[in-house]
Design an enzyme around this catalytic site. Structure first.
Site, PDB file in Angstrom:
ATOM      1  N   ASP A 143      -3.740 -20.540  17.306  1.00 14.98           N
ATOM      2  CA  ASP A 143      -2.531 -19.961  16.714  1.00 14.98           C
ATOM      3  C   ASP A 143      -1.441 -21.004  16.472  1.00 14.98           C
ATOM      4  OD1 ASP A 143      -1.145 -17.545  15.877  1.00 14.98           O
ATOM      5  OD2 ASP A 143       0.169 -17.858  17.608  1.00 14.98           O
ATOM      6  N   ARG A 162       0.802  -1.214   0.000  1.00 13.46           N
ATOM      7  CA  ARG A 162       0.000   0.000   0.000  1.00 13.46           C
ATOM      8  C   ARG A 162       0.844   1.279   0.000  1.00 13.46           C
ATOM      9  NH1 ARG A 162      -4.491  -0.078   4.551  1.00 13.46           N
ATOM     10  NH2 ARG A 162      -2.586  -0.496   5.662  1.00 13.46           N
ATOM     11  N   GLU A 214       8.002 -20.992  23.555  1.00 14.98           N
ATOM     12  CA  GLU A 214       8.542 -19.682  23.198  1.00 14.98           C
ATOM     13  C   GLU A 214       8.840 -18.899  24.477  1.00 14.98           C
ATOM     14  OE1 GLU A 214       6.502 -17.932  19.427  1.00 14.98           O
ATOM     15  OE2 GLU A 214       4.961 -18.956  20.570  1.00 14.98           O
ATOM     16  N   HIS A 246       5.228 -22.899   8.087  1.00 16.92           N
ATOM     17  CA  HIS A 246       6.691 -22.902   7.981  1.00 16.92           C
ATOM     18  C   HIS A 246       7.341 -24.027   8.781  1.00 16.92           C
ATOM     19  CE1 HIS A 246       6.179 -20.276  11.501  1.00 16.92           C
ATOM     20  NE2 HIS A 246       7.350 -20.740  11.874  1.00 16.92           N
ATOM     21  N   LYS A 287       3.679 -19.321  25.429  1.00 22.01           N
ATOM     22  CA  LYS A 287       4.521 -18.126  25.362  1.00 22.01           C
ATOM     23  C   LYS A 287       5.052 -17.790  26.744  1.00 22.01           C
ATOM     24  CE  LYS A 287       2.435 -16.187  21.282  1.00 22.01           C
ATOM     25  NZ  LYS A 287       3.615 -16.427  20.441  1.00 22.01           N
ATOM     26  N   LYS A 345      -0.696 -18.112   7.218  1.00 21.97           N
ATOM     27  CA  LYS A 345      -1.609 -18.325   8.336  1.00 21.97           C
ATOM     28  C   LYS A 345      -2.044 -16.958   8.874  1.00 21.97           C
ATOM     29  CE  LYS A 345       0.633 -18.450  12.775  1.00 21.97           C
ATOM     30  NZ  LYS A 345       1.162 -19.138  13.920  1.00 21.97           N
ATOM     31  N   HIS A 356       0.497 -25.759  13.363  1.00 26.98           N
ATOM     32  CA  HIS A 356       1.871 -26.258  13.470  1.00 26.98           C
ATOM     33  C   HIS A 356       1.967 -27.602  14.197  1.00 26.98           C
ATOM     34  CE1 HIS A 356       2.803 -22.379  11.985  1.00 26.98           C
ATOM     35  NE2 HIS A 356       2.654 -21.741  13.118  1.00 26.98           N
ATOM     36  N   LYS A 397      11.090 -26.978   7.779  1.00 27.26           N
ATOM     37  CA  LYS A 397      12.321 -27.188   8.553  1.00 27.26           C
ATOM     38  C   LYS A 397      13.044 -28.444   8.094  1.00 27.26           C
ATOM     39  CE  LYS A 397      10.901 -24.675  12.657  1.00 27.26           C
ATOM     40  NZ  LYS A 397      12.007 -23.711  12.699  1.00 27.26           N
TER      41      LYS A 397
HETATM   42  P1  NAD Z   1       2.145  -6.266   8.328  1.00 27.34           P
HETATM   43  O1  NAD Z   1       0.981  -5.536   8.941  1.00 27.34           O
HETATM   44  O2  NAD Z   1       3.500  -5.990   8.861  1.00 27.34           O
HETATM   45  O3  NAD Z   1       2.172  -5.936   6.758  1.00 27.34           O
HETATM   46  C1  NAD Z   1       1.003  -5.903   5.995  1.00 27.34           C
HETATM   47  C2  NAD Z   1       1.350  -5.610   4.556  1.00 27.34           C
HETATM   48  O4  NAD Z   1       0.131  -5.581   3.814  1.00 27.34           O
HETATM   49  C3  NAD Z   1       2.034  -4.268   4.287  1.00 27.34           C
HETATM   50  O5  NAD Z   1       2.991  -4.425   3.277  1.00 27.34           O
HETATM   51  C4  NAD Z   1       0.887  -3.383   3.781  1.00 27.34           C
HETATM   52  O6  NAD Z   1       1.323  -2.343   2.895  1.00 27.34           O
HETATM   53  C5  NAD Z   1       0.078  -4.394   3.021  1.00 27.34           C
HETATM   54  N1  NAD Z   1      -1.328  -3.972   2.880  1.00 27.34           N
HETATM   55  C6  NAD Z   1      -2.212  -3.727   3.880  1.00 27.34           C
HETATM   56  N2  NAD Z   1      -3.399  -3.357   3.333  1.00 27.34           N
HETATM   57  C7  NAD Z   1      -3.248  -3.353   1.989  1.00 27.34           C
HETATM   58  C8  NAD Z   1      -4.084  -3.069   0.899  1.00 27.34           C
HETATM   59  N3  NAD Z   1      -5.364  -2.682   1.066  1.00 27.34           N
HETATM   60  N4  NAD Z   1      -3.593  -3.190  -0.345  1.00 27.34           N
HETATM   61  C9  NAD Z   1      -2.311  -3.611  -0.536  1.00 27.34           C
HETATM   62  N5  NAD Z   1      -1.479  -3.900   0.447  1.00 27.34           N
HETATM   63  C10 NAD Z   1      -1.922  -3.780   1.705  1.00 27.34           C
HETATM   64  O7  NAD Z   1       1.770  -7.808   8.377  1.00 27.34           O
HETATM   65  P2  NAD Z   1       2.792  -9.052   8.465  1.00 27.34           P
HETATM   66  O8  NAD Z   1       3.172  -9.246   9.877  1.00 27.34           O
HETATM   67  O9  NAD Z   1       3.857  -8.904   7.445  1.00 27.34           O
HETATM   68  O10 NAD Z   1       1.819 -10.266   8.095  1.00 27.34           O
HETATM   69  C11 NAD Z   1       1.371 -10.529   6.777  1.00 27.34           C
HETATM   70  C12 NAD Z   1       0.561 -11.834   6.778  1.00 27.34           C
HETATM   71  O11 NAD Z   1       1.409 -12.901   7.211  1.00 27.34           O
HETATM   72  C13 NAD Z   1      -0.616 -11.842   7.757  1.00 27.34           C
HETATM   73  O12 NAD Z   1      -1.649 -12.658   7.216  1.00 27.34           O
HETATM   74  C14 NAD Z   1      -0.046 -12.515   9.002  1.00 27.34           C
HETATM   75  O13 NAD Z   1      -1.037 -13.142   9.771  1.00 27.34           O
HETATM   76  C15 NAD Z   1       0.860 -13.547   8.356  1.00 27.34           C
HETATM   77  N6  NAD Z   1       1.960 -13.989   9.215  1.00 27.34           N
HETATM   78  C16 NAD Z   1       2.875 -13.110   9.701  1.00 27.34           C
HETATM   79  C17 NAD Z   1       3.920 -13.559  10.484  1.00 27.34           C
HETATM   80  C18 NAD Z   1       4.959 -12.608  11.013  1.00 27.34           C
HETATM   81  O14 NAD Z   1       5.905 -13.100  11.653  1.00 27.34           O
HETATM   82  N7  NAD Z   1       4.862 -11.329  10.786  1.00 27.34           N
HETATM   83  C19 NAD Z   1       4.034 -14.925  10.790  1.00 27.34           C
HETATM   84  C20 NAD Z   1       3.100 -15.809  10.250  1.00 27.34           C
HETATM   85  C21 NAD Z   1       2.065 -15.325   9.475  1.00 27.34           C
END
Ligand code: NAD
Length: 484
Positions: A235, A51, A216, A178, A331, A148, A240, A182
């Site tokens: 979660d 975005r 964790e 993920h 956690k 997820k 997992h 592993k």
């Molecule tokens: P984040 O909030 O850090 O990033 C979200 C991203 O989505 C950003 O790049 C933002 O610009 C984009 N975005 C939001 N709304 C948008 C829109 N309307 N149009 C286009 N882009 C848009 O989130 P994250 O932590 O990177 O997580 C992303 C996904 O991965 C989620 O589904 C989360 O549940 C999953 N996830 C994250 C982790 C982690 O460690 N961060 C682990 C497992 C799963």
């Protein structure tokens, strides 16, 4: 040992959410490591779509910083980083609107492997899938990768599957877990099905019980309000731990092929008995010396969400009838450590006398922090002094085999992304697996919600609530001590 790297075909990988936390911490650093290993062909392109208003230079600078922060120093090669960053481009896009889609179409090619990584909130999966089709960007052979959480119950998972199915067939959908990426998890299959030694013993007759621990040390931190709607069962266990359980318990598939493996995993989930109320213990960390508690992290003084859960499961099939599986995750625990332990039964009779009665063999499969396996065996204590027995570990640590600090072991994310490009779904969850796992999870959660059960408090830095120990002691067993 030098790892063998087989380059993949040219590809366009579009990362929706390319500026997000997951992309910066895991996806892009992982792709850089694959680039450094020589796995990425000249013609591979990575297109981030998110975005924020940003240009290619801005995005490359952002990822340069992410590599500096999240890639081991020994892997930071200035000229390789520069070349890798040149592969990256950025498109500002609105997943729910019109902006950016023409630019994305212009940036992607139809004559190479195309993959679209949905690293965004699940509420955007539908709009993204729809627009990729509407705008003529997705093709019949392209792949989508989804993160997820895949639903929060059976109904929402079914709805999500149905939404994706409107635009992509199952063979195009890669649901990431993920833990399946592993090294050790894959090695588990190699050990089980590549040797004659283990499989004949891999059943209720010889295995006393199995423990799966994912511990964790971190709390829910800044993700508190999100986590509070989920809890450890949704979660961690539904995805997992359930996937690990499937790989441990499944029958040998006829071949190492995506559907053969996933069919066997699905049978395990379907054979799980319902969990009775006295077969699980939920916990919530409560206040420590800094006064930090789960309720404060979750910003809800009344929260009944669990940050810890321990369960006893039974699988009703010929192989496992009578062998309990104990799962626990939480956690703010004492150690950050994950392992699967197969505890074999004691030998039926000690020929060395009662003072030398031995405990059974244990195969411990360590998932983090250091991946590897150990097999506890009994031998004679070396040297004079008669026939005294000792238990020693046979160590199969991968770190020694794959680089001095284990840094040559590909991270789970990078391995899985390369599998997407290769078109190999073996280590990804199929839609019916996810639904079956929710179908098993839902009634357990509904049960404790209906009964209004409060999680037991536990001290941060402990191994969880005392009641989780009692769950084991009742069966005459104890949790293994998992160490970092
Ligand atoms: P984040 O909030 O850090 O990033 C979200 C991203 O989505 C950003 O790049 C933002 O610009 C984009 N975005 C939001 N709304 C948008 C829109 N309307 N149009 C286009 N882009 C848009 O989130 P994250 O932590 O990177 O997580 C992303 C996904 O991965 C989620 O589904 C989360 O549940 C999953 N996830 C994250 C982790 C982690 O460690 N961060 C682990 C497992 C799963």
């Amino acid at each position: 040992m030098v790892s063998r790297v087989i380059p993949v075909d040219p590809f366009d990988l579009v990362i929706f959410g390319g500026t997000g936390d997951l992309a910066r911490r895991k996806i892009l650093p992982g792709l850089y490591r694959r680039f450094l290993a020589g796995q990425m062909p000249e013609d591979a392109r990575i297109i981030a779509a998110a975005r924020s208003d940003m240009d290619d230079a801005g995005y490359r600078a952002m990822i340069g910083e992410a590599i500096a922060e999240f890639v081991a120093k020994s892997k930071q090669d200035k000229s390789a980083i520069k070349k890798f960053l040149e592969r990256l481009s950025y498109v500002a896009i609105d997943a729910t609107g019109e902006g950016g889609w023409d630019a994305l179409k212009a940036a992607t090619r139809k004559d190479v492997t195309q993959a679209f990584y949905f690293s965004v909130a699940p509420s955007l999966f539908g709009p993204l899938a729809e627009r990729l089709h509407e705008k003529g960007i997705a093709c019949e052979t392209c792949r989508i990768v989804v993160e997820k959480p895949f639903g929060r119950d059976l109904a929402s998972a079914k709805a999500l599957n149905a939404t994706l199915a409107q635009h992509f067939h199952e063979g195009q959908i890669y649901r990431i877990d993920h833990y399946l990426g592993k090294e050790t998890v894959q090695n588990l299959m190699a050990v089980r099905f590549g040797n004659m030694l283990f499989e004949p013993l891999w059943n209720a007759q010889y295995v006393d019980h199995i423990q799966i621990t994912v511990a964790e040390t971190v709390g829910v931190g800044g993700r508190g309000s999100y986590y509070d709607k989920s809890g450890a069962m949704r979660d961690m266990v539904q995805n997992h731990l359930m996937q690990l359980l499937c790989l441990i318990a499944m029958e040998p598939p006829s071949q190492f092929d995506p559907d053969a493996v996933r069919d066997e995993k699905l049978k395990v989930i379907r054979a799980l008995d319902p969990v009775e109320p006295d077969e699980f213990v939920r916990g919530q960390y409560e206040g420590d010396k800094d006064g930090q508690s789960y309720k404060a992290d979750a910003e809800d003084a009344q929260s009944l969400t669990e940050s810890f859960i321990a369960l006893r499961l039974h699988i009703s099939n010929w192989r496992w009838k009578g062998t309990p599986f104990y799962l626990r995750t939480g956690k703010r625990l004492k150690a950050r450590a994950s392992e699967i332990a197969v505890i074999f039964k004691d030998p039926p009779h000690s020929i060395f006398g009662p003072q030398e009665a031995r405990r059974g063999n244990i195969l411990a499969i360590k998932l983090q922090p250091n991946e590897g396996m150990t097999l506890r065996v009994t031998i004679k204590e070396p040297g004079p002094g008669g026939m005294r027995l000792v238990e020693v570990p046979l160590d199969m640590s991968f770190a020694d085999a794959l680089g001095p600090d284990g840094s040559d072991i590909p991270d789970a994310y990078e391995r899985l992304i390369m599998d997407v490009i290769r078109g190999n779904q073996t280590l990804f969850m199929r839609g019916d697996e996810v639904e079956a796992a929710w179908a098993w999870t839902d009634p357990v959660i509904a049960g404790w919600e209906e009964r209004g059960e409060r999680p037991y408090p536990y001290e941060p830095g402990s191994t969880g609530p005392e009641e989780a120990q009692i769950l084991m002691h009742r069966d005459g067993r104890r949790w293994r001590e998992v160490k970092e």
